[in-house]
Scaffold this active site. Structure first.
Site, short mmCIF file in Angstrom:
data_model
loop_
_atom_site.label_atom_id
_atom_site.label_comp_id
_atom_site.label_asym_id
_atom_site.label_seq_id
_atom_site.Cartn_x
_atom_site.Cartn_y
_atom_site.Cartn_z
N CYS A 187 1.49 -4.68 4.11
CA CYS A 187 0.17 -5.29 4.28
C CYS A 187 -0.02 -5.76 5.73
O CYS A 187 -0.15 -4.93 6.62
CB CYS A 187 -0.02 -6.41 3.27
N HIS A 226 1.24 -3.67 -1.76
CA HIS A 226 2.37 -4.58 -1.99
C HIS A 226 3.36 -3.93 -2.96
O HIS A 226 3.21 -4.07 -4.18
CB HIS A 226 1.87 -5.91 -2.54
N GLU A 233 6.25 -4.86 -3.67
CA GLU A 233 7.08 -5.88 -4.33
C GLU A 233 6.47 -6.42 -5.61
O GLU A 233 7.15 -7.09 -6.40
CB GLU A 233 7.35 -7.04 -3.36
#
Length: 503
Positions: free
Chosen positions: A80, A165, A167
């Site tokens: 990001c 993202h 994660e």
């Protein structure tokens, strides 16, 4: 152990980056954006991950990384804002997006560099207001949208990044991408179950010939910390269980029983009068935590008088989420003080020993099972050190504690077989008088909140969808068996924005 450094630029998901990397088998820890190239090289990291963040990479006041780090030969992966920072640093172009993207988005992979085995079309999680509109020269574009570059890498694949993202669980193949990047440079080096010997050796070296006092709460964190330390130094560990009067029903007896079964020599110190006196008149949650922290230290200071040789270290089961929420990680903001982090006095009289402070709860549980600690202890629901004091909204009194203990015991009994619930705090709204009806008469009483949540690590959580019949049974028992309670409320707020505990 060589780490993967996660430079935190202020993303709400930064902790998830650390966790995702560890789940891929690599040890990860936070680093500050102010870290220098020399400091980076001294740590010999496998790679550096740049987190997301709220800033705009093209603005003069945006947080940046030391440019020399880009010349150190360390692999770097941007997420990001970190992705945009890489684009800006290597000559690409970043601008305000035509329309911000928040939530799930479908992307198309055009180059399989780090996406081998993944579908060309996949759903990822976006959270950005700026976009990379031109990749740096000689970088390979890996995925795009109609008007933006969504991922890229340099020719030797040592510098890479994604706009989304990976994660976050909503990015289904995110961990595959992270692991594909890291496995290009090093084999996995992290398995919490294999860290026992190293942790025991570290404790032994840190403590030397000194003695350790363990503030045992009876939860899995303090029990694992005590078991590891006992392996390291044997009888030079003294465990003390402080009954602060803020425990759940029959908790003291249960803790004494199972700690004894583990071979831990535990002394119980009843300080309930001291804690309740110190909490008298205090309503603010932060102040409660600070007071409880100070009272714990006061207890330990008094306990020193009982020892022939004063312990030098105070052992605590502090975990990584405690440090994060207390603002003790690089660049971190304080969310709430923890009685075993920010709530402690600067004048301890002890040196802190925190062997678990870089671990997540599930990692501690794996270690606990490896140590032979019984499953019912390892998987015990988390209970805050300040106890029921932070589950009473308002001033803490003996009467309110009795009411809350009874309600909590009912909830725990009804949910005893629901092992996939991470935690279920029961909160007494003692500053609220709610109107009810008992028989044919008007009545007033307190509302009780129940907050069942599911989580992997306490960094994020979602409310647990209990069946209606279970909720009805809990509500019926509480309002029928506890006359002071006239209303039961279900908290359905995820974390974020709310923390798991109300205070």
């Amino acid at each position: 152990m060589r780490p993967v450094l996660v430079v935190d630029f202020g993303s709400q998901y930064s902790q998830l980056v650390v966790r995702a990397i560890r789940e891929c088998g690599y040890y990860a820890e936070f680093a500050s954006p102010s870290i220098s190239a020399a400091e980076c090289l001294a740590l010999s990291p496998i790679a550096i991950f740049l987190s997301g963040g709220p800033a705009s990479a093209y603005k003069d006041n945006a947080p940046k990384l030391d440019e020399e780090i880009f010349n150190c030969g360390i692999p770097i992966f941007g997420i990001c804002y970190g992705f945009q920072l890489l684009a800006q640093a290597f000559g690409g172009s970043v601008k305000k997006a035509n329309a911000p993207e928040y939530g799930p988005a479908d992307i198309t992979i055009v180059n399989k560099a780090f996406f081998s085995g993944q579908p060309d079309r996949q759903t990822v999680w976006m959270s950005h207001g700026d976009s990379v509109i031109r990749a740096p020269k000689n970088f390979c574009i890996l995925s795009t949208s109609q008007d933006a570059v969504l991922s890229f890498c340099n020719r030797d694949r040592t510098i890479a990044g994604v706009q989304w993202h990976p994660e976050v669980k909503h990015s289904r193949f995110g961990k595959h991408t992270i692991k594909a990047f890291l496995s290009s440079f090093a084999a996995p080096n992290w398995d919490p179950e294999q860290t026992i010997c190293g942790t025991v050796d570290s404790i032994r070296k840190t403590v030397g010939c000194k003695r350790v006092l363990c503030a045992l709460s009876g939860g899995v964190d303090s029990v694992v910390a005590a078991t590891l330390t006992h392996r390291a130094i044997g009888d030079r560990l003294r465990c003390v269980f402080v009954d602060h009067g803020l425990l759940r029903l029959n908790e003291r007896e249960q803790v004494e029983e199972y700690c004894s079964s583990l071979g831990l020599n535990v002394s119980t110190y009843d300080a309930s009068d001291c804690f309740l006196s110190a909490l008298s008149g205090i309503r603010d949650s932060e102040q409660k935590r600070k007071v409880i922290g100070r009272e714990f230290i006061a207890c330990f200071s008094k306990l020193q008088e009982r020892f022939d040789i004063k312990p030098h270290f105070l052992l605590q089961g502090t975990l990584y989420p405690d440090l994060v929420e207390s603002g003790a990680t690089p660049g971190g903001a304080t969310i709430k003080s923890h009685h075993n982090v920010g709530g402690l006095s600067d004048n301890l009289g002890f040196e802190l020993l925190e062997p678990l402070k870089y671990l997540f709860k599930d990692e501690v549980r794996k270690i606990g099972l490896q140590l032979g600690i019984p499953k019912h202890i390892v998987h015990r629901q988390p209970f805050p050190g300040p106890g029921l004091a932070i589950r009473i909204i308002g001033e803490v009194t003996n009467k309110k504690l009795s009411i809350l203990r009874a309600a909590d015991a009912i909830v725990r009994h009804e949910l005893r077989d629901w092992t996939d619930i991470w935690q279920c705090p029961v909160i007494l709204l003692s500053d609220v008088q709610s109107v009810g009806v008992r028989g044919d008469s008007r009545s007033c009483g307190f509302p009780i909140v129940i907050r069942p949540v599911s989580s992997d690590d306490a960094m994020t959580a979602d409310w647990y969808r209990l069946p209606y019949d279970v909720l009805a049974r809990i509500s019926g028992r509480i309002t029928n068996e506890i006359p002071e309670i006239v209303r039961v409320v279900l908290d359905i707020t995820p974390k974020p924005p709310a923390t798991i505990e109300w205070e």
